[in-house]
Write a protein that holds these residues in place. Structure first.
Motif, PDB file in Angstrom:
ATOM      1  N   UNK A   1       0.821  -1.214   0.000  1.00 29.68           N
ATOM      2  CA  UNK A   1       0.000   0.000   0.000  1.00 29.68           C
ATOM      3  C   UNK A   1       0.852   1.262   0.000  1.00 29.68           C
ATOM      4  N   UNK A   2       1.894   1.261   0.826  1.00 30.07           N
ATOM      5  CA  UNK A   2       2.716   2.459   0.983  1.00 30.07           C
ATOM      6  C   UNK A   2       4.042   2.393   0.238  1.00 30.07           C
ATOM      7  N   UNK A   3       4.502   1.180  -0.084  1.00 34.34           N
ATOM      8  CA  UNK A   3       5.804   1.015  -0.691  1.00 34.34           C
ATOM      9  C   UNK A   3       6.945   0.990   0.307  1.00 34.34           C
ATOM     10  N   UNK A   4       6.630   1.036   1.602  1.00 31.98           N
ATOM     11  CA  UNK A   4       7.679   1.033   2.624  1.00 31.98           C
ATOM     12  C   UNK A   4       8.237  -0.371   2.816  1.00 31.98           C
ATOM     13  N   UNK A   5       9.552  -0.440   3.015  1.00 36.72           N
ATOM     14  CA  UNK A   5      10.269  -1.696   3.174  1.00 36.72           C
ATOM     15  C   UNK A   5      10.750  -1.866   4.605  1.00 36.72           C
ATOM     16  N   UNK A   6      10.753  -3.112   5.083  1.00 34.21           N
ATOM     17  CA  UNK A   6      11.274  -3.439   6.408  1.00 34.21           C
ATOM     18  C   UNK A   6      12.275  -4.582   6.258  1.00 34.21           C
ATOM     19  N   UNK A   7      13.554  -4.393   6.629  1.00 39.35           N
ATOM     20  CA  UNK A   7      14.543  -5.458   6.464  1.00 39.35           C
ATOM     21  C   UNK A   7      14.197  -6.710   7.273  1.00 39.35           C
ATOM     22  N   UNK A   8      14.447  -7.857   6.653  1.00 43.58           N
ATOM     23  CA  UNK A   8      14.269  -9.157   7.293  1.00 43.58           C
ATOM     24  C   UNK A   8      15.596  -9.899   7.376  1.00 43.58           C
ATOM     25  N   UNK A   9      16.394  -9.804   6.323  1.00 41.48           N
ATOM     26  CA  UNK A   9      17.747 -10.374   6.304  1.00 41.48           C
ATOM     27  C   UNK A   9      18.693  -9.287   5.806  1.00 41.48           C
ATOM     28  N   UNK A  10      19.829  -9.109   6.491  1.00 39.87           N
ATOM     29  CA  UNK A  10      20.810  -8.122   6.079  1.00 39.87           C
ATOM     30  C   UNK A  10      22.181  -8.782   5.956  1.00 39.87           C
ATOM     31  N   UNK A  11      23.138  -8.071   5.355  1.00 39.65           N
ATOM     32  CA  UNK A  11      24.503  -8.563   5.250  1.00 39.65           C
ATOM     33  C   UNK A  11      24.775  -9.390   4.023  1.00 39.65           C
ATOM     34  N   UNK A  12      23.847  -9.410   3.063  1.00 38.07           N
ATOM     35  CA  UNK A  12      24.043 -10.184   1.840  1.00 38.07           C
ATOM     36  C   UNK A  12      24.913  -9.408   0.866  1.00 38.07           C
ATOM     37  N   UNK A  13      25.471 -10.127  -0.099  1.00 41.13           N
ATOM     38  CA  UNK A  13      26.282  -9.471  -1.114  1.00 41.13           C
ATOM     39  C   UNK A  13      25.429  -8.862  -2.205  1.00 41.13           C
ATOM     40  N   UNK A  14      24.761  -9.725  -2.984  1.00 38.32           N
ATOM     41  CA  UNK A  14      23.902  -9.264  -4.070  1.00 38.32           C
ATOM     42  C   UNK A  14      22.707 -10.204  -4.186  1.00 38.32           C
ATOM     43  N   UNK A  15      21.680  -9.997  -3.351  1.00 30.07           N
ATOM     44  CA  UNK A  15      20.503 -10.871  -3.402  1.00 30.07           C
ATOM     45  C   UNK A  15      19.714 -10.649  -4.684  1.00 30.07           C
ATOM     46  N   UNK A  16      19.282 -11.737  -5.288  1.00 32.49           N
ATOM     47  CA  UNK A  16      18.542 -11.642  -6.544  1.00 32.49           C
ATOM     48  C   UNK A  16      17.256 -12.458  -6.484  1.00 32.49           C
ATOM     49  N   UNK A  17      17.248 -13.634  -7.141  1.00 32.28           N
ATOM     50  CA  UNK A  17      16.026 -14.408  -7.266  1.00 32.28           C
ATOM     51  C   UNK A  17      15.463 -14.894  -5.949  1.00 32.28           C
ATOM     52  N   UNK A  18      14.118 -15.032  -5.909  1.00 35.37           N
ATOM     53  CA  UNK A  18      13.410 -15.501  -4.712  1.00 35.37           C
ATOM     54  C   UNK A  18      12.287 -16.440  -5.142  1.00 35.37           C
ATOM     55  N   UNK A  19      11.894 -17.320  -4.211  1.00 24.78           N
ATOM     56  CA  UNK A  19      10.730 -18.183  -4.473  1.00 24.78           C
ATOM     57  C   UNK A  19      10.241 -18.755  -3.141  1.00 24.78           C
ATOM     58  N   UNK A  20       8.934 -18.717  -2.912  1.00 24.81           N
ATOM     59  CA  UNK A  20       8.352 -19.400  -1.766  1.00 24.81           C
ATOM     60  C   UNK A  20       8.117 -20.868  -2.156  1.00 24.81           C
ATOM     61  N   UNK A  21       8.732 -21.754  -1.412  1.00 27.81           N
ATOM     62  CA  UNK A  21       8.645 -23.191  -1.679  1.00 27.81           C
ATOM     63  C   UNK A  21       7.631 -23.816  -0.735  1.00 27.81           C
ATOM     64  N   UNK A  22       6.739 -24.625  -1.267  1.00 36.67           N
ATOM     65  CA  UNK A  22       5.747 -25.354  -0.467  1.00 36.67           C
ATOM     66  C   UNK A  22       6.069 -26.839  -0.546  1.00 36.67           C
ATOM     67  N   UNK A  23       6.560 -27.458   0.508  1.00 37.57           N
ATOM     68  CA  UNK A  23       6.906 -28.882   0.479  1.00 37.57           C
ATOM     69  C   UNK A  23       5.676 -29.748   0.189  1.00 37.57           C
TER      70      UNK A  23
END
Length: 341
Positions: free
Chosen positions: A319-341
């Motif tokens: 809604x606002x576009x505001x971001x909240x960090x969850x993981x920090x200290x990465x080099x260059x994060x790129x691709x993501x995917x939610x995996x459902x076992x």
């Protein structure tokens, strides 16, 4: 940001190695390494796009190729090849598929067909992999695209939508009015794909926060996602914005532009994904700088958006576009995917 430190280091899933201490998750999340550099690490480097198909996770590796697929320093330019690697849901490496060019987009067309798009800067090549037979076929555009290359893909209501990068045509990387999103369809007999524009880089849209009418100025449309309501989400990585396209490719199409910020600063994003309803789902993300695939477990809110960008994985308020960090200290994060076992 939330408290960082020892509380963030809950036990990782059984058998998973802990993440390096320099990479830190906020309290309430469990971080571990899903897979490190693959066994053929001298060849498969720079993990990027991720997707789940059945009981497998597929990861596209961009390697050291230029964005147009050329081997760096080759004269005249020589096209190279990169890899798509299949993992099981525990991070164990399986088959390796060699694809043309600099791979940067993966999509499951159906339950046994994987599409891999290469060359985001110029000379796009689409590799279609039949996972049942192992056969592969390569497709190139029927006619040249005015912007150069093609990046990511999603399928919505049977139509494949791809992002069109803007790097190689003009000195400033911008081609006014060039498509930011295209729809593509295959011609199997000629091994080409047709394309038609869906959203222009200078389209008239609505500002998602203020409601004001505005003109887009997308200079680098990159990753795509499908929102829980079926909207197409386009990441303007160089522009610190998401474009939300409702009913893409139809007469009812409309679009909104959401600027994204961290602590009031515009923040570039690479990828965005939405948490599924499944309670046992976990988030995979790639750190291109360290050739590492990470697993993040937590109490994800169904439908909540998570993004990667500039050293962090962040929760995104749509809604606002505001971001909240969850993981920090990465080099260059790129691709993501939610995996459902």
């Amino acid at each position: 940001m939330g408290a960082l430190g020892a509380a963030a280091w809950a036990a990782p899933p059984p058998g998973a190695p802990a993440a390096p201490r320099s990479v830190t998750a906020v309290a309430g999340y469990k971080l571990s390494v899903f897979a490190g550099a693959p066994a053929n690490a001298a060849k498969s480097t720079k993990p990027d796009s991720i997707l789940q198909l059945g009981d497998s996770v597929f990861v596209g590796y961009a390697d050291a190729l230029d964005g147009d697929g050329a081997i760096p320093g080759s004269h005249p330019p020589v096209q190279g090849r990169t890899e798509v690697i299949q993992y099981d849901l525990h991070g164990r490496m399986g088959k390796v598929f060699s694809v043309a060019g600099h791979n940067d987009g993966l999509m499951a067309y159906d339950a046994h067909t994987l599409w891999a798009m290469s060359n985001e800067d110029d000379h796009p090549v689409l590799t279609v992999i039949d996972l049942q037979s192992g056969s592969q076929a390569e497709y190139q555009p029927t006619t040249p695209l005015p912007h150069g290359g093609v990046d990511d893909m999603v399928i919505i209501k049977g139509v494949v939508y791809a992002t069109a990068s803007h790097h190689s045509v003009a000195p400033n990387g911008i081609v006014t009015g060039a498509p930011a999103v295209i729809a593509i369809g295959l011609n199997s007999a000629s091994h080409t794909f047709d394309w038609k524009p869906v959203l222009a880089s200078n389209a008239q849209v609505t500002h998602a926060v203020t409601g004001a009418a505005m003109t887009l100025n997308l200079t680098q449309p990159d990753s795509e996602a499908v929102a829980p309501n079926g909207d197409l989400i386009v990441d303007g990585v160089a522009d610190s914005q998401l474009v939300i396209v409702h009913e893409p490719g139809t007469a009812a199409q409309s679009a909104r532009m959401l600027p994204v910020r961290l602590y009031r600063n515009l923040w570039p994003l690479d990828d965005t994904r939405f948490a599924p309803a499944a309670k046992n789902a976990f988030l995979l993300f790639a750190d291109t700088a360290t050739n590492t695939l990470y697993r993040l477990d937590g109490d994800f809110v169904p439908g909540a958006a998570y993004s990667s960008g500039r050293g962090s994985v962040l929760k995104l308020d749509m809604s606002s576009g505001e971001l909240t960090p969850v993981v920090i200290g990465l080099g260059q994060p790129n691709g993501m995917w939610f995996v459902t076992p």
